[in-house]
Design a protein around this motif. Structure first.
Motif, PDB file in Angstrom:
ATOM      1  N   ILE A   6     -32.864  -4.958  25.645  1.00  0.00           N
ATOM      2  CA  ILE A   6     -32.236  -4.469  24.425  1.00  0.00           C
ATOM      3  C   ILE A   6     -31.316  -3.302  24.773  1.00  0.00           C
ATOM      4  O   ILE A   6     -31.683  -2.440  25.568  1.00  0.00           O
ATOM      5  CB  ILE A   6     -33.296  -3.997  23.411  1.00  0.00           C
ATOM      6  CG1 ILE A   6     -34.192  -5.185  23.030  1.00  0.00           C
ATOM      7  CG2 ILE A   6     -32.658  -3.406  22.177  1.00  0.00           C
ATOM      8  CD1 ILE A   6     -35.304  -4.821  22.089  1.00  0.00           C
ATOM      9  N   PRO A   7     -30.111  -3.243  24.202  1.00  0.00           N
ATOM     10  CA  PRO A   7     -29.218  -2.117  24.461  1.00  0.00           C
ATOM     11  C   PRO A   7     -29.892  -0.787  24.148  1.00  0.00           C
ATOM     12  O   PRO A   7     -30.756  -0.694  23.276  1.00  0.00           O
ATOM     13  CB  PRO A   7     -28.043  -2.378  23.519  1.00  0.00           C
ATOM     14  CG  PRO A   7     -28.047  -3.858  23.312  1.00  0.00           C
ATOM     15  CD  PRO A   7     -29.500  -4.249  23.330  1.00  0.00           C
ATOM     16  N   ALA A   8     -29.466   0.269  24.859  1.00  0.00           N
ATOM     17  CA  ALA A   8     -30.144   1.562  24.767  1.00  0.00           C
ATOM     18  C   ALA A   8     -30.191   2.104  23.341  1.00  0.00           C
ATOM     19  O   ALA A   8     -31.188   2.662  22.908  1.00  0.00           O
ATOM     20  CB  ALA A   8     -29.446   2.567  25.681  1.00  0.00           C
ATOM     21  N   ARG A  30     -33.776  13.261  29.625  1.00  0.00           N
ATOM     22  CA  ARG A  30     -32.414  13.431  29.092  1.00  0.00           C
ATOM     23  C   ARG A  30     -31.398  12.761  30.004  1.00  0.00           C
ATOM     24  O   ARG A  30     -30.436  12.144  29.533  1.00  0.00           O
ATOM     25  CB  ARG A  30     -32.100  14.926  28.934  1.00  0.00           C
ATOM     26  CG  ARG A  30     -32.903  15.623  27.834  1.00  0.00           C
ATOM     27  CD  ARG A  30     -32.353  16.999  27.534  1.00  0.00           C
ATOM     28  NE  ARG A  30     -32.566  17.930  28.647  1.00  0.00           N
ATOM     29  CZ  ARG A  30     -33.645  18.693  28.793  1.00  0.00           C
ATOM     30  NH1 ARG A  30     -34.628  18.639  27.893  1.00  0.00           N
ATOM     31  NH2 ARG A  30     -33.757  19.529  29.808  1.00  0.00           N
ATOM     32  N   MET A  31     -31.604  12.889  31.301  1.00  0.00           N
ATOM     33  CA  MET A  31     -30.711  12.240  32.256  1.00  0.00           C
ATOM     34  C   MET A  31     -30.753  10.731  32.102  1.00  0.00           C
ATOM     35  O   MET A  31     -29.706  10.060  32.071  1.00  0.00           O
ATOM     36  CB  MET A  31     -31.100  12.658  33.673  1.00  0.00           C
ATOM     37  CG  MET A  31     -30.278  12.020  34.786  1.00  0.00           C
ATOM     38  SD  MET A  31     -30.979  10.457  35.393  1.00  0.00           S
ATOM     39  CE  MET A  31     -32.495  11.044  36.160  1.00  0.00           C
ATOM     40  N   LEU A  32     -31.937  10.160  31.973  1.00  0.00           N
ATOM     41  CA  LEU A  32     -32.081   8.712  31.856  1.00  0.00           C
ATOM     42  C   LEU A  32     -31.365   8.168  30.627  1.00  0.00           C
ATOM     43  O   LEU A  32     -30.743   7.107  30.668  1.00  0.00           O
ATOM     44  CB  LEU A  32     -33.562   8.333  31.798  1.00  0.00           C
ATOM     45  CG  LEU A  32     -34.354   8.442  33.105  1.00  0.00           C
ATOM     46  CD1 LEU A  32     -35.842   8.236  32.841  1.00  0.00           C
ATOM     47  CD2 LEU A  32     -33.853   7.442  34.129  1.00  0.00           C
ATOM     48  N   LYS A  33     -31.458   8.893  29.528  1.00  0.00           N
ATOM     49  CA  LYS A  33     -30.860   8.420  28.281  1.00  0.00           C
ATOM     50  C   LYS A  33     -29.336   8.437  28.322  1.00  0.00           C
ATOM     51  O   LYS A  33     -28.684   7.742  27.536  1.00  0.00           O
ATOM     52  CB  LYS A  33     -31.361   9.260  27.114  1.00  0.00           C
ATOM     53  CG  LYS A  33     -32.847   9.082  26.841  1.00  0.00           C
ATOM     54  CD  LYS A  33     -33.324  10.096  25.823  1.00  0.00           C
ATOM     55  CE  LYS A  33     -34.843  10.084  25.737  1.00  0.00           C
ATOM     56  NZ  LYS A  33     -35.360  11.133  24.850  1.00  0.00           N
ATOM     57  N   THR A  57     -34.050  -1.022  31.665  1.00  0.00           N
ATOM     58  CA  THR A  57     -35.153  -1.897  32.033  1.00  0.00           C
ATOM     59  C   THR A  57     -36.359  -1.099  32.522  1.00  0.00           C
ATOM     60  O   THR A  57     -37.501  -1.521  32.339  1.00  0.00           O
ATOM     61  CB  THR A  57     -34.734  -2.920  33.104  1.00  0.00           C
ATOM     62  OG1 THR A  57     -34.145  -2.239  34.208  1.00  0.00           O
ATOM     63  CG2 THR A  57     -33.730  -3.900  32.533  1.00  0.00           C
ATOM     64  N   PHE A  58     -36.133   0.066  33.124  1.00  0.00           N
ATOM     65  CA  PHE A  58     -37.265   0.923  33.484  1.00  0.00           C
ATOM     66  C   PHE A  58     -38.038   1.349  32.241  1.00  0.00           C
ATOM     67  O   PHE A  58     -39.270   1.255  32.194  1.00  0.00           O
ATOM     68  CB  PHE A  58     -36.795   2.171  34.238  1.00  0.00           C
ATOM     69  CG  PHE A  58     -37.811   3.283  34.219  1.00  0.00           C
ATOM     70  CD1 PHE A  58     -38.962   3.202  34.987  1.00  0.00           C
ATOM     71  CD2 PHE A  58     -37.630   4.395  33.402  1.00  0.00           C
ATOM     72  CE1 PHE A  58     -39.926   4.216  34.946  1.00  0.00           C
ATOM     73  CE2 PHE A  58     -38.579   5.406  33.354  1.00  0.00           C
ATOM     74  CZ  PHE A  58     -39.728   5.318  34.136  1.00  0.00           C
TER      75      PHE A  58
END
Length: 271
Positions: A6-8, A30-33, A57-58
């Protein structure tokens, strides 16, 4: 609900961020998002250095594996043999080793970039008795065309498939199973190739105590769930089926993603 593709912006509405606070520092969250799809990154996960190839996916896989615990099982031995087919970056492998520290694990991942992350993550956690193999599992020993999707949906493809593919080494899983008297847990998540795999190794499934199988149905191909279930039944399994990605209007909305119209998780066990 399977949310691995699913898209972020949609994902953030359904993921409970507070659950991630326990395992990933706020600055790394915050970095991941902020990452784009298929952008690699390394950050702190469970106080270990951890590498991902795709943040979306993580996050989806973390929720599925560590929160929903879809691979949770009660081993009959403190040192179970676990074969992980479609290991991706190693979240399931980490889950298994944290639950059963003495487990012996064989983890197969054909995508070379994802395999590099898998190997790095296993080293970071310092696990022993984990054998990572940069190979696909199949019904043949061969070089096969493989779509390097970059996240969680890479798959063996036909020569005529509309995907950019690369050749990867495949091993016949039936042969691997024959090398072991007992496999406590077999995980198979190979994006559709289970249709070729299961009939070939069906006679060896008596060696397996627990089997997790993700079934994938593609819109341009024959549905084979009935055939797969027949093989599982003949192997002596009871099974429980859980729809992986519900559709509200299946008569209207046929496609889920990547030409798939149905996915389900099949939990197989013995009584």
């Amino acid at each position: 609900m399977n949310i691995k593709n699913i898209p972020a912006k949609i994902y953030k509405k359904v993921f409970r961020v507070s659950e991630l606070d326990k395992v990933v520092p706020a600055k790394d969250q915050r970095m991941l998002k902020k990452l784009d799809r298929y952008q690699p990154a390394t950050f702190s996960f469970l106080k270990k250095s951890f590498t991902v190839v795709d943040a979306d996916t993580f996050l989806g896989s973390y929720h599925e594996i560590f929160i929903d615990e879809i691979y949770n099982f009660e081993s009959h031995t403190p040192s179970p043999l676990i074969i992980d087919c479609g290991a991706n970056i190693g979240l399931a492998t980490i889950y298994f080793k944290l639950k059963y520290p003495n487990a012996q694990i064989i983890a197969f991942e054909p995508d070379p970039n994802i395999y590099a992350a898998l190997s790095a993550n296993v080293r970071s956690f310092g696990f022993k008795d984990v054998n990572c193999e940069n190979k696909a599992v199949s019904d043949v020993d061969a070089m096969l065309d493989f779509w390097l999707e970059g996240g969680h949906s890479g798959k063996v493809v036909a020569h005529t498939a509309n995907h950019t593919s690369s050749q990867v080494k495949a091993v016949r899983l039936k042969t691997i199973l024959q090398e072991h008297e007992k496999i406590e847990f077999l995980k198979i998540d190979i994006e559709g190739h289970e249709t070729a795999l299961i009939p070939d190794l069906a006679e060896e499934l008596n060696r397996v105590e627990f089997l997790f199988l993700e079934y994938h149905s593609f819109m341009d191909g024959e549905q084979t769930l009935d055939t797969i279930l027949a093989h599982l039944k003949r192997a002596g399994f009871r099974y429980y089926i859980q729809q992986a990605y519900p559709k509200k209007f299946p008569f209207i909305n046929r496609e889920i993603f990547y030409d798939m119209d149905f996915m389900c998780n099949i939990f197989c066990y013995r009584v």
